[in-house]
Design an enzyme around this catalytic site. Structure first.
Site, PDB file in Angstrom:
ATOM      1  N   PRO A  52       0.833  -1.214   0.000  1.00  0.00           N
ATOM      2  CA  PRO A  52       0.000   0.000   0.000  1.00  0.00           C
ATOM      3  C   PRO A  52       0.864   1.258   0.000  1.00  0.00           C
ATOM      4  CG  PRO A  52      -0.795  -1.597   1.590  1.00  0.00           C
ATOM      5  CD  PRO A  52       0.530  -2.105   1.119  1.00  0.00           C
ATOM      6  N   GLU A  53       0.608   2.139  -0.958  1.00  0.00           N
ATOM      7  CA  GLU A  53       1.341   3.397  -1.049  1.00  0.00           C
ATOM      8  C   GLU A  53       0.421   4.537  -0.634  1.00  0.00           C
ATOM      9  OE1 GLU A  53       3.289   3.653  -4.869  1.00  0.00           O
ATOM     10  OE2 GLU A  53       4.076   1.624  -4.720  1.00  0.00           O
TER      11      GLU A  53
END
Length: 271
Positions: free
Chosen positions: A2-3
């Site tokens: 997850p960014e």
């Protein structure tokens, strides 16, 4: 992993439902990256005042202190009125008067840490090195250019490090560099002012679009409502090695940079 867009999408998907709730219980599973730093029972009775994001961290502001949450490499949050019995990869249940926030993390690289304040040593150890937020209006193009002049590494590596601007992870660094027409191997310190301006604008545009599309669900990312993202469906280069460039039809190439796979167009992106 997850960014920034995925973390922001996650925040938006449960913030309105958890704010103003009172903590009834905090149940922790197997140990994560860092200890909570306070007894779980001591959080009972505290109220959730806000949910913010700093880089890839979610900050749950309480009426006393705050909780810092990180999704690690493959974690996700789910907020629901109730949760089924916790499985082997469910490592936190924050039980509140308005629902249960669960952290699911198969690889256990996530984190749940309490800190007395955002400026406390516990919080600064995690947040103190982070660069400027790209989406809150404080990302100044001139300051960005000045910072890059001091970095002699490849621009892709500089973006991933997060010291100048935070949250531009592997997917969105590749996409931003393509939009700006910059080869990922170009030395950051040698970028001209016009090229820096193009990159600055591309970072904002790509991240904004990714948030609008619900992030990227390459493997198992879902938001706190269980919904997937769709940005990956319109990626220009990421994950498209061997496929024709959407602009010039040259086959997209891939290479390893710092143990991460980089995607680029050898025609549209100049060294």
């Amino acid at each position: 992993m997850p960014e920034l867009p995925e973390v922001e999408v996650t925040r938006r998907s449960f913030v309105d439902r958890i704010v103003s709730s009172t903590i009834l219980d905090l149940r922790l599973g197997k140990p994560l990256r860092w200890p909570l730093s306070i007894s779980a029972q001591s959080l009972v009775g505290r109220q959730v005042l806000a949910v913010r994001r700093r880089g890839k961290y979610l900050l749950l502001d309480l009426d006393e202190g705050l909780l810092l949450l990180h999704l690690g490499m493959s974690g996700s949050l789910n907020f629901s009125p109730s949760q089924p019995v916790a499985g082997p990869h469910d490592h936190m249940d924050l039980v509140t008067t308005q629902g249960v926030l669960r952290l699911h993390d198969p690889r256990r690289f996530g984190a749940v840490v309490w800190a007395p304040s955002e400026v406390s040593p516990q919080a600064q150890k995690l947040l103190g090195h982070l660069g400027v937020e790209p989406l809150d209006g404080g990302f100044d193009v001139a300051e960005f250019g000045q910072a890059l002049k001091k970095r002699h590494a490849a621009i892709k590596q500089v973006l991933l490090a997060g010291h100048e601007v935070v949250g531009v992870g592997n997917i969105y660094a590749s996409e931003s560099l393509f939009m700006a027409g910059i080869r990922p191997t170009a030395r950051a310190s040698r970028l001209s002012r016009p090229r820096v301006a193009k990159l600055h604008a591309a970072i904002i545009q790509v991240l904004t679009r990714a948030v609008q599309q619900g992030g990227s669900s390459l493997k198992d990312f879902v938001n706190a409502e269980g919904r997937t993202g769709y940005f990956q469906l319109e990626a220009a280069v990421y994950g498209r090695a061997g496929e024709p460039c959407r602009m010039c039809h040259t086959p997209i190439r891939s290479m390893l940079q710092g143990q991460r796979t980089t995607f680029y167009c050898p025609t549209c992106q100049k060294p």
